[in-house]
Enzyme design. Structure first.
Site, short mmCIF file in Angstrom:
data_model
loop_
_atom_site.label_atom_id
_atom_site.label_comp_id
_atom_site.label_asym_id
_atom_site.label_seq_id
_atom_site.Cartn_x
_atom_site.Cartn_y
_atom_site.Cartn_z
CB SER B 11 -1.07 -0.04 1.17
OG SER B 11 -0.13 0.33 2.42
CB SER B 17 7.38 4.60 -3.99
OG SER B 17 6.13 4.68 -4.78
N PRO B 89 -0.15 -0.51 -7.87
CG PRO B 89 -1.82 1.14 -8.57
CD PRO B 89 -0.69 0.17 -8.99
N GLY B 90 -1.40 -0.23 -4.58
CA GLY B 90 -1.90 -1.40 -3.50
C GLY B 90 -3.11 -1.02 -2.93
CG ASN B 142 10.30 -1.37 4.18
OD1 ASN B 142 11.35 -1.73 4.35
ND2 ASN B 142 9.51 -0.65 3.48
CG ASP B 145 13.70 1.45 9.86
OD1 ASP B 145 13.75 2.57 9.68
OD2 ASP B 145 13.01 0.64 9.25
N GLY B 452 -8.81 -52.28 -3.04
CA GLY B 452 -8.29 -53.63 -3.40
C GLY B 452 -9.17 -54.24 -4.34
CB SER B 454 -13.79 -58.03 -6.65
OG SER B 454 -14.91 -58.49 -6.07
CB SER B 526 -10.78 -47.02 -5.56
OG SER B 526 -10.07 -47.57 -4.39
#
Lengths: 291, 615
Positions: B11, B17, B89-90, B142, B145, B452, B454, B526
């Site tokens: 933002s 920037s 842009p945010g 960011n 600091d 498995g 049948s 399956s």
């Protein structure tokens, strides 16, 4: 990568528009454009004419080169003349030492596009040239007055380019959008593309105006304190001979030019007086229909 | 030299920037005259330090408002790589710009202010990045600091972000603590955070793996333009958007489905004989077939979907809302056609990721829609092929691009992509969340899948297993092949396609009972691994156990509880898994293996319960 992209865009223009044209200034970017157009439609000829907007204030080398290139590529050349526009009263010549025909070009350009019904003008503009261009689209829509509205540009996603428009409107398309100055030079070197001699170092009569070396020619009125002198220079960019600055340089081969560009601490347009008039100069000119 | 395209999202006040300015400045990509212009502006504004943000805020209107309002592209290079930044842009109203920038990016930088942590919009950026399938994410934490460079704060943010990103389809996330203002960890590493051992941002950008977006498997060549200089040459110009092609190969032309052979590949440097992904070439064919712009050249045995109806996720980019029933122009590869949005299935709330009912999509909204086109498109799912899975919508009234879309897997092919977990949405259609049900039930929900041949003993074990769980006070449900085939799936036979669909439906039903908080026991032959993997993919990690029930082939024939093997021997059955049709045994550490030649049903159940840890 960027070559593929540019070729793709050129083919897209040929497919989507009825009467495209390639804007040819005689500078390195437009020379690269012609080279790419040849590649894009090989083995056929590229399917559009070249349009040169001639300010009448040319470096001789540019015009010589232009005519050779047209000969070599068998292209059709259309010349739009600023002199003509002045004669017709379409524009008014500026006077005085700072006079330039840069601003007048826009009117000639729009008139020429209209006269030939061009619905898409291919240009060599790059996004890295100047801040206002950073937001430019590949397909830049212009309204019926040729104007660019930064707030009303169409989003461009992936490789899908929307060239749909209403009658009377046209597009400017910039296949070199993602190229940098360095890319252009490296491409010219690797493809061995001929360029006008004034890009290479030579002796020239120049004078210094506010830190810029301008060509001493009949188009520029010098201030009383400006004195012409002989310098070894070359041009990084070719524009109107009244406001394009030369750089002091001994670079006389492609390799030397590339090394110089790599080490340069000033952008190539930093030497264009027309851009410096105000911080937002370029943006203002674009809105009016400049490239 | 490699070219990496990345986007930056954040933002106005996260220092985006400044971050880009810092990247350009520290990597020596700023020229003197740009710097001077910056200094001049800074002075005229009466600011103290040179404002790096001014480098990237191009337009005057923005500078006046102090914001960026469109995608801006910047270029810089280091000796290792070239870079294109799509700076988006945010803030809220510009989702469309972020989607635009993300559509061509290899990497996205998501900026987070260390003081504020993971915000709604950080989540939105991450979601959009996953939606557009950007291969790599960098979370730039960011302003470290301003939080005293504390490791603990950084770790908190990493944890928060990961928790959220687990719901997204993102493979690669890198977290970097930094201060753009001070220049910590952008280009130069710093002494301020000795606890961080990772790369600086630039180092990461220079070394991140490239080409993740490429699909080099499926040859797709949308014809852009026909080149015909004379009677002797007829070629089709276009870009190989995925896969590769060589002269001599057999191809098929869509939509005509005519077959021919490639006789020549004209590259931009002259005649050649092959083309790879991304190359612009001109193809020549053996036969005089009528081919024009909008057609697609593909290989015979690898064709895209050819349909007039499909589902897509659409990002809406226009003030006038998207409405169903209204005709739009749709651009897809080199093809343009009329399209109508048949219905809007739901809107995706990009902040909560919830699905919401909607009958229109407004500017910057994103939704799932069904689209019908007047002529067929040749497409692949966006996830598999960005180029053939993406499209834009244009309003024919003013020719403006109004929407961007990504085609979803069609339901029939969803199972071909085992990992397909609705990547763009966390599943939350339930009124009462499963977690609450589990709390009331006093146990977790789970799916135990028995596979498995049948006669291997699945039904016996499944019944015993459910009984045992039921007695332990668990909520249970048993789904069995025969029972399901008499009702829900009575329209299905035993062809591979029907077997696949059978398992797909069962998987969805299992999922419903699972969401109800039950322990679901599924007993199905399956035979195909991919189908079982698809069902696994519907459930959270660790809540789906696969049990392989097996014994010797002769034991199967001996038991033959349903007389199937006898029928197969007498030639009365087309194919029978375990007799003449193969069963793809599950493999891997997670599989619970039960050999019914050695174990009784009771022992098998003990083994399963122990392995799953349910009791």
């Amino acid at each position: 990568m960027i070559e593929e992209e540019a070729v793709f865009i050129m083919r897209e223009v040929a497919a989507q528009f009825e009467r495209p044209a390639l804007m040819f200034s005689g500078g390195k970017d437009s020379i690269v454009m012609v080279h790419l157009a040849q590649k894009a439609f090989r083995p056929a000829r590229f399917p559009f004419p070249l349009i040169h907007i001639d300010t009448g204030h040319n470096f001789e080398e540019t015009i010589l080169f232009r005519d050779e290139l047209v000969e070599r590529t068998d292209a059709r050349l259309i010349v739009g003349s600023v002199e003509e526009s002045i004669r017709k009263g379409r524009v008014k010549e500026e006077t005085g030492p700072e006079a330039s025909r840069n601003a007048l070009q826009t009117v000639t350009l729009l008139d020429t596009l209209k006269e030939h019904n061009v619905d898409c003008a291919l240009g060599g503009g790059r996004r890295d040239e100047e801040k206002a261009r950073a937001k430019e689209r590949f397909f830049s829509h212009r309204d019926a007055f040729g104007q660019w509205d930064p707030k009303n540009q169409r989003p461009e996603l992936w490789s899908l380019f929307n060239g749909r428009k209403n009658p009377g409107e046209h597009f400017r398309v910039f296949p070199l959008s993602n190229w940098t100055e360095m890319d252009v030079w490296q491409y010219i070197a690797s493809e061995k593309i001929p360029i006008p001699s004034i890009y290479f170092s030579h002796k020239r009569s120049v004078f210094n105006r506010r830190g810029t070396w301008l060509d001493d020619n009949r188009f520029i009125e010098k201030y009383p304190d400006e004195k012409a002198e002989e310098k070894v220079v070359r041009f990084r960019t070719i524009g109107d001979a009244t406001c394009t600055g030369a750089v002091l340089s001994k670079a006389s081969s492609m390799e030397e030019i590339i090394a110089e560009v790599a080490a340069a601490r000033v952008t190539e347009r930093g030497n264009r007086h027309d851009d410096k008039r105000s911080e937002a100069a370029m943006e203002d000119r674009k809105k009016l229909g400049y490239f | 030299m490699d070219l990496l395209r990345f986007t930056t999202a954040g933002s106005v006040d996260d220092g985006k920037s400044t971050l880009i300015g810092r990247l350009l400045y520290d990597s020596k990509s700023i020229f003197e005259d740009q710097w001077e212009a910056l200094e001049t502006t800074t002075q005229s504004r009466g600011e103290e330090r040179v404002n790096l943000a001014l480098l990237t805020d191009g337009l005057r209107a923005e500078r006046e408002q102090g914001i960026t309002i469109d995608v801006a592209y910047r270029y810089f290079a280091t000796p290792k790589r070239k870079f294109i930044i799509a700076d988006t842009p945010g803030h809220e109203q510009y989702t469309r710009n972020m989607v635009t920038g993300a559509s061509t990016a290899d990497l996205a930088i998501i900026l987070i202010d260390a003081r504020k942590g993971v915000l709604t919009q950080s989540r939105r950026h991450a979601f959009l990045s996953s939606l557009l399938q950007i291969p790599h994410l960098v979370v730039a934490v960011n302003k470290m600091d301003l939080v005293g460079y504390r490791e603990q704060r950084f770790d908190e943010i990493v944890r928060d972000f990961r928790e959220f990103a687990d719901n997204l389809d993102v493979d690669d996330i890198t977290f970097i603590p930094m201060s753009a203002l001070k220049g910590d960890n952008i280009v130069n590493s710093t002494d301020a955070m000795p606890w961080y051992q990772g790369p600086t941002l630039l180092h990461h950008l220079e070394h991140v793996n490239m080409g993740s977006r490429k699909n080099s498997e499926d040859f797709r060549f949308p014809v852009q333009y026909v080149i015909r200089p004379d009677q002797d040459f007829r070629g089709f110009a276009g870009r190989v958007v995925s896969g590769r092609i060589r002269a001599g190969e057999e191809v098929v032309i869509l939509p005509s489905k005519e077959q021919t052979r490639i006789t020549g590949v004209e590259t931009t440097d002259g005649p050649g004989n092959a083309a790879n992904t991304g190359e612009s070439v001109v193809l020549q064919t053996a036969d005089e077939i009528d081919i024009s712009r909008g057609d697609m050249i593909v290989r015979k045995n690898n064709v895209p979907e050819i349909k007039t109806k499909f589902e897509a996720t659409v990002s809406w980019m226009n003030k006038a809302a998207l409405e169903s029933g209204k005709p739009y122009v749709l651009m897809h590869t080199s093809r343009s056609t009329q399209a109508v949005i048949e219905n809007i299935r739901y809107r995706i709330n990009v902040d909560s990721l919830h699905r919401e009912d909607a009958d229109r999509l407004e500017l910057n909204e994103i939704g799932r829609v069904t689209i019908e086109t007047s002529t067929p498109l040749f497409f692949d799912a966006y996830k598999l092929n960005n180029a053939t899975g993406s499209f834009i919508l244009i309003d024919p009234a003013d020719n403006v691009t109004v929407g961007a879309g990504m085609i979803r897997n069609t339901s029939s092919s969803a199972l071909d992509v085992p990992e397909e977990k609705s990547p763009d949405v966390t599943w939350e259609p339930w009124n009462i969340p499963r977690v609450e049900r589990e709390q009331r039930n006093g146990h977790s929900a789970h799916v135990i899948w028995l596979t498995g041949a049948s006669g291997a003993g699945k039904t016996t074990i499944a019944g015993e297993l459910e009984r045992r769980l039921w007695e332990q006070g668990k909520r249970t449900m048993l789904l069995d092949g025969d029972q399901v085939r008499h009702g829900l799936n009575r329209d299905l036979g035993f062809s591979p396609a029907d077997r696949k669909e059978n398992i797909r439906r069962v998987g969805e039903v299992a999922r419903l009972f699972f969401e109800h908080g039950d322990v679901v026991i599924c007993s199905f032959v399956s035979p195909y691994r991919a189908d079982r993997d698809a069902v696994r993919g519907l459930h959270p990690e660790g809540r789906f156990s696969e049990v392989y029930v097996h014994c010797a082939p002769e034991t199967l024939q001996e038991r033959d509880p349903k007389g199937l093997y006898r029928k197969a021997r007498e030639g009365k059955m087309a194919s029978l898994t375990g007799y003449d049709a193969g069963h793809e045994a599950p493999e891997g550490k997670h599989v619970i293996s039960v050999d019914t030649d050695r174990l009784s049903a009771e022992q098998a159940v003990d083994h399963i319960l122990k392995q799953t840890g349910i009791i």
